[in-house]
Design an enzyme around this catalytic site. Structure first.
Site, PDB file in Angstrom:
ATOM      1  N   GLU A   1     -13.066  -0.775  17.357  1.00  0.00           N
ATOM      2  CA  GLU A   1     -13.973  -0.673  16.218  1.00  0.00           C
ATOM      3  C   GLU A   1     -15.159  -1.611  16.437  1.00  0.00           C
ATOM      4  O   GLU A   1     -14.990  -2.830  16.385  1.00  0.00           O
ATOM      5  CB  GLU A   1     -13.235  -1.031  14.926  1.00  0.00           C
ATOM      6  CG  GLU A   1     -12.099  -0.076  14.592  1.00  0.00           C
ATOM      7  CD  GLU A   1     -11.328  -0.430  13.337  1.00  0.00           C
ATOM      8  OE1 GLU A   1     -11.708  -1.426  12.668  1.00  0.00           O
ATOM      9  OE2 GLU A   1     -10.383   0.282  12.985  1.00  0.00           O
TER      10      GLU A   1
ATOM     11  N   ASP B   1      -8.856   6.226   9.326  1.00  0.00           N
ATOM     12  CA  ASP B   1      -9.839   5.232   8.906  1.00  0.00           C
ATOM     13  C   ASP B   1      -9.906   4.076   9.899  1.00  0.00           C
ATOM     14  O   ASP B   1     -10.809   3.247   9.824  1.00  0.00           O
ATOM     15  CB  ASP B   1      -9.448   4.694   7.520  1.00  0.00           C
ATOM     16  CG  ASP B   1     -10.443   3.690   6.960  1.00  0.00           C
ATOM     17  OD1 ASP B   1     -11.650   4.011   6.938  1.00  0.00           O
ATOM     18  OD2 ASP B   1     -10.023   2.586   6.554  1.00  0.00           O
TER      19      ASP B   1
ATOM     20  N   HIS C   1     -13.385   2.453   8.874  1.00  0.00           N
ATOM     21  CA  HIS C   1     -12.589   1.360   8.308  1.00  0.00           C
ATOM     22  C   HIS C   1     -13.072   0.995   6.901  1.00  0.00           C
ATOM     23  O   HIS C   1     -13.474  -0.137   6.621  1.00  0.00           O
ATOM     24  CB  HIS C   1     -12.636   0.136   9.214  1.00  0.00           C
ATOM     25  CG  HIS C   1     -11.406  -0.728   9.077  1.00  0.00           C
ATOM     26  ND1 HIS C   1     -10.853  -1.417  10.119  1.00  0.00           N
ATOM     27  CD2 HIS C   1     -10.628  -1.015   8.005  1.00  0.00           C
ATOM     28  CE1 HIS C   1      -9.795  -2.091   9.714  1.00  0.00           C
ATOM     29  NE2 HIS C   1      -9.637  -1.854   8.415  1.00  0.00           N
TER      30      HIS C   1
ATOM     31  N   ASP D   1      11.301   2.459   6.106  1.00  0.00           N
ATOM     32  CA  ASP D   1      10.923   1.048   6.147  1.00  0.00           C
ATOM     33  C   ASP D   1      12.198   0.226   6.199  1.00  0.00           C
ATOM     34  O   ASP D   1      12.887   0.072   5.192  1.00  0.00           O
ATOM     35  CB  ASP D   1      10.091   0.652   4.916  1.00  0.00           C
ATOM     36  CG  ASP D   1       9.453  -0.719   5.082  1.00  0.00           C
ATOM     37  OD1 ASP D   1      10.085  -1.590   5.724  1.00  0.00           O
ATOM     38  OD2 ASP D   1       8.334  -0.928   4.581  1.00  0.00           O
TER      39      ASP D   1
ATOM     40  N   ALA E   1      -4.123   2.409   8.136  1.00  0.00           N
ATOM     41  CA  ALA E   1      -3.463   1.113   8.307  1.00  0.00           C
ATOM     42  C   ALA E   1      -4.074   0.330   9.468  1.00  0.00           C
ATOM     43  O   ALA E   1      -4.967  -0.494   9.276  1.00  0.00           O
ATOM     44  CB  ALA E   1      -1.966   1.313   8.507  1.00  0.00           C
ATOM     45  N   ARG E   2      -3.609   0.598  10.694  1.00  0.00           N
ATOM     46  CA  ARG E   2      -4.105  -0.068  11.888  1.00  0.00           C
ATOM     47  C   ARG E   2      -4.200   0.953  13.013  1.00  0.00           C
ATOM     48  O   ARG E   2      -3.374   1.861  13.117  1.00  0.00           O
ATOM     49  CB  ARG E   2      -3.176  -1.216  12.308  1.00  0.00           C
ATOM     50  CG  ARG E   2      -3.158  -2.385  11.338  1.00  0.00           C
ATOM     51  CD  ARG E   2      -4.474  -3.141  11.339  1.00  0.00           C
ATOM     52  NE  ARG E   2      -4.447  -4.313  10.500  1.00  0.00           N
ATOM     53  CZ  ARG E   2      -4.809  -4.344   9.223  1.00  0.00           C
ATOM     54  NH1 ARG E   2      -5.196  -3.213   8.634  1.00  0.00           N
ATOM     55  NH2 ARG E   2      -4.779  -5.464   8.534  1.00  0.00           N
TER      56      ARG E   2
ATOM     57  N   VAL F   1       0.834  -1.201   0.000  1.00  0.00           N
ATOM     58  CA  VAL F   1       0.000   0.000   0.000  1.00  0.00           C
ATOM     59  C   VAL F   1       0.872   1.257   0.000  1.00  0.00           C
ATOM     60  O   VAL F   1       0.658   2.183  -0.791  1.00  0.00           O
ATOM     61  CB  VAL F   1      -0.950   0.005   1.212  1.00  0.00           C
ATOM     62  CG1 VAL F   1      -1.778   1.296   1.236  1.00  0.00           C
ATOM     63  CG2 VAL F   1      -1.878  -1.200   1.158  1.00  0.00           C
TER      64      VAL F   1
END
Length: 535
Positions: A260, A255, A281, A170, A230-231, A151
Site C-alpha cells: 500500500e 480494502d 484502505h 475464531d 482486515a489486512r 469488527v
C-alpha cells in the site's frame, strides 16, 4: 504538559486536551525529520497517526517525552520496544474505528452483490442497461466470518439483520460470545466448504498470513464471494487472482493489500480485475472514526496526567518496585506457561483459571495473572495484548478469568497452575522455579520436568516398546536434532506423553508421518518465543 501533534487529527476529538488548562498543544504538520528532531525534545507527549515514524532516531531526541499516542489501531510506525526502553508509554485507539470498519465491510459486500460500481459507471457513460447488472440478495445466503472479534462481531450482527445465515471461525472466542451474537462456531474448513460469502476480520501475524490460500480456494463453492477489510497478507493474493481468473470466485471486495500503495504486477493485476471491487484502505476513514480515535488518545493523555490507569497502553505499565523484585522470576515462568498451553488447548476457551500455591500466594498475584493472560491472548487479536489490557480483552472475547490462591503446597514450595476450559475439555499445565530456571512440572495428570525451549514437540500415544526409537528415527531422517526429551506415563503400557525440544521446527509432513507411525492420540508442534514479560 506540552503536547506535539504531527499529523492531521480531528480538532473536535482533541476537546479533552483543549479543555484541560494543564495542557498546552502545538500542531506542527509535515515536518522534515531534521526539524522534528530539533523541536521534539521540548514536549511531554506526542500525538501521531501514520504519517510520523516514531523510531529510534526520533526517540533519541525525546528528552522529556512521557507518552506517544497513536490515533488509530495500528502501531507499525512506532518502535514500541525503543519507547519502552526509555520509559515512554505508547497508547493507541483500538476501538474508535470498529464501527467504521464493520460498516465498510457491509458497504463493499452490498456493492459487489448488487453491481453498484459497474452500473454507476455504465449509467454515467450515457448507457441504460439493466440486465447485465442483475445482482444477488444477501437474504438466506451463508456468510462465513473468519475472526469474530470487535469488527467481526459487528459484521455478524449486521448480517443477521439482512437475514443471512452466519457461521464463524475464531479459536479464541468462547461459545457463549458466539451464542450472544446468534452465530454458529465452526472450523475454518467448514467455512471454506459451506459459505456463499467469506469475510475476514483478523490481525496479521504468523498464524494468519496466507490464511486463505490455493488449497482453500479449491475447496470453496463455485461462485463464492471474498471480502477483506482486515489486512492484506491474510489472503494469498496470487491464489486470489487465480481463483478470480478461473471463475471459481464470482467476485471479491478488498480494502487492503500486501503493498500500500501497490507496486508489484501481481497486486496491480488483482486490483484491475473486472470482478474485483477495491478501495484504498478506507475501513477507518469516516469523520466519526477520526473523531473517536482522537477522543480516545486525548483521554488517555489526560488519564496519564491524572495518574490513572490507561485503557489502551500497548507496552507494559510499572508495578511497585518491591513487588516486582519478588515477582520477576515468576513473570517469566507464567508467560512461558501461557504461551505453551495456548498452543495445546482446544479452540474456543470459555474460562482460564490461574492457581497459585505456596509462599507465592502470600503476595498480590494480579501482575502474574495479567501477564499470563496476555501471553495466552496475544496471538488472537489485532490489538497488542499486555498487562494493562489483557483482562478487558478477555472479557470482550467472552472468556472468564479466575484466580485461586492457597499457601498450602505439596511437592513444591511455589507452584503456578493454568487451566483452560473449552467445549472439548480442559488443559492444565503447572510450573515452578527451580534454581532460577522456569520448569513445567505437570501437564494434565502427567508429571513432567522440562524447561520450555523455542521449538518443541508434544506427543501422546499408547506406551509400547520401540515407539521412542521410531520417533527418533523419523526426526533424524528429516534432519531434525532432538535437544532434550521428557517422558511421562501413568502406568506401564498405559498412555504416555513425550515432550521433545528440537533444534529446528518439525514441518507438517513430518508430524503426519510421526502420527501415523506411532498411532499418536495427540501431536502438536510448539513454537516458543522465549520472551520475558516486561515490567
Amino acid at each position: 504538559m506540552k503536547v506535539l501533534i504531527t499529523d492531521e487529527i480531528s480538532q473536535e476529538g482533541l476537546q479533552p486536551l483543549l479543555d484541560d488548562p494543564r495542557i498546552e498543544i502545538e500542531v506542527r504538520l509535515g515536518l522534515a525529520p531534521e526539524e522534528l528532531y530539533r523541536i521534539v525534545g521540548r514536549f511531554d507527549a506526542l500525538i501521531t497517526r501514520s504519517g510520523t515514524t516514531v523510531d529510534e532516531a526520533l526517540l533519541e531526541h525525546c528528552r522529556n517525552l512521557k507518552i506517544v499516542a497513536r490515533a488509530g489501531v495500528g502501531i507499525d510506525n512506532v518502535d514500541v520496544d525503543a519507547a519502552s526502553s526509555r520509559g515512554i508509554i505508547v497508547v493507541n485507539a483500538p476501538y474508535g474505528n470498529v464501527n467504521s470498519a464493520a460498516e465498510h465491510t457491509m458497504a463493499v459486500m452490498l456493492s459487489l452483490c448488487r453491481n453498484v460500481p459497474v452500473a454507476n459507471t455504465s449509467l454515467k457513460q450515457g448507457e441504460w442497461q439493466r440486465a447485465p447488472f442483475t445482482g444477488c440478495e444477501l437474504k438466506d445466503k451463508t456468510l462465513g466470518i473468519i475472526g469474530l472479534g470487535k469488527v467481526g462481531g459487528r459484521v455478524a450482527l449486521r448480517a443477521k439483520a439482512f437475514e443471512m445465515n452466519v457461521i464463524a471461525c475464531d479459536p479464541y472466542i468462547s461459545p457463549k460470545r458466539a451464542e450472544d451474537l446468534g452465530v454458529k462456531l465452526v472450523s475454518k474448513e467448514d467455512i471454506v466448504r459451506y459459505a456463499d460469502i467469506i469475510t475476514l476480520h483478523c490481525p496479521r501475524n504468523e498464524e494468519t498470513i496466507d490464511m486463505l490460500n490455493a488449497r482453500h480456494f479449491d475447496a470453496m463453492k463455485d461462485g463464492v464471494i471474498i471480502v477483506n477489510v482486515a489486512r492484506g497478507e491474510i489472503v494469498n493474493e496470487a491464489a486470489m487472482l487465480a481463483a478470480m481468473q478461473s471463475g471459481k470466485v464470482r467476485g471479491a471486495a478488498f480494502d487492503v493489500f500486501s503493498e500500500e500503495p501497490p507496486r508489484s504486477d501481481l497486486v496491480k493485476q488483482l486490483i484491475a480485475h473486472p470482478r474485483m471491487i477495491v478501495t484504498p484502505h478506507l475501513g477507518a476513514n469516516t469523520f466519526e472514526a477520526q473523531k473517536n480515535v482522537a477522543v480516545d488518545v486525548s483521554k488517555e493523555i489526560v488519564r496519564y496526567l491524572d495518574g490513572q490507569p490507561l485503557d489502551s497502553a500497548v507496552n507494559i505499565p510499572r508495578f511497585d518496585a518491591d513487588l516486582m523484585q519478588v515477582m520477576q522470576p515468576f513473570l517469566s515462568l507464567i508467560q512461558q506457561m501461557g504461551e505453551f498451553i495456548v498452543q495445546l488447548a482446544p479452540a474456543n476457551p470459555s474460562k482460564v483459571t490461574f492457581s497459585y500455591n505456596g509462599k507465592l500466594a502470600r503476595y498480590d498475584c494480579a501482575p502474574l495473572t495479567v501477564c499470563g493472560l496476555a501471553s495466552l491472548l496475544n496471538r488472537s487479536t489485532e490489538q497488542d495484548v499486555n498487562m494493562v489490557n489483557s483482562q478487558l480483552i478477555a472479557e470482550q472475547m467472552g472468556i472468564s478469568v479466575e484466580t485461586v490462591c492457597s499457601t498450602e503446597a505439596e511437592s513444591f514450595s511455589n507452584l503456578i497452575t493454568i487451566t483452560m476450559t473449552t467445549p472439548a475439555g480442559k488443559r492444565t499445565v503447572a510450573g515452578t522455579i527451580f534454581e532460577g530456571i522456569p520448569k513445567i512440572v505437570k501437564m494434565r495428570d502427567f508429571n513432567t520436568d522440562f524447561q520450555p525451549e523455542e521449538h518443541m514437540l508434544v506427543i501422546s500415544y499408547a506406551d509400547k516398546p520401540g515407539l521412542i526409537g521410531k520417533i527418533g528415527t523419523i526426526l533424524g531422517e528429516a534432519g531434525i536434532n532432538i535437544g532434550s526429551m521428557n517422558l511421562g506415563r501413568r502406568a506401564k503400557s498405559g498412555e504416555a506423553m513425550v515432550v521433545l525440544s528440537l533444534d529446528t521446527p518439525a514441518p507438517a509432513e513430518v508430524l503426519e508421518q510421526l502420527a501415523t507411525s506411532i498411532d499418536a492420540a495427540f501431536i502438536r508442534s510448539i513454537h516458543m518465543e522465549n520472551g520475558i514479560c516486561d515490567n
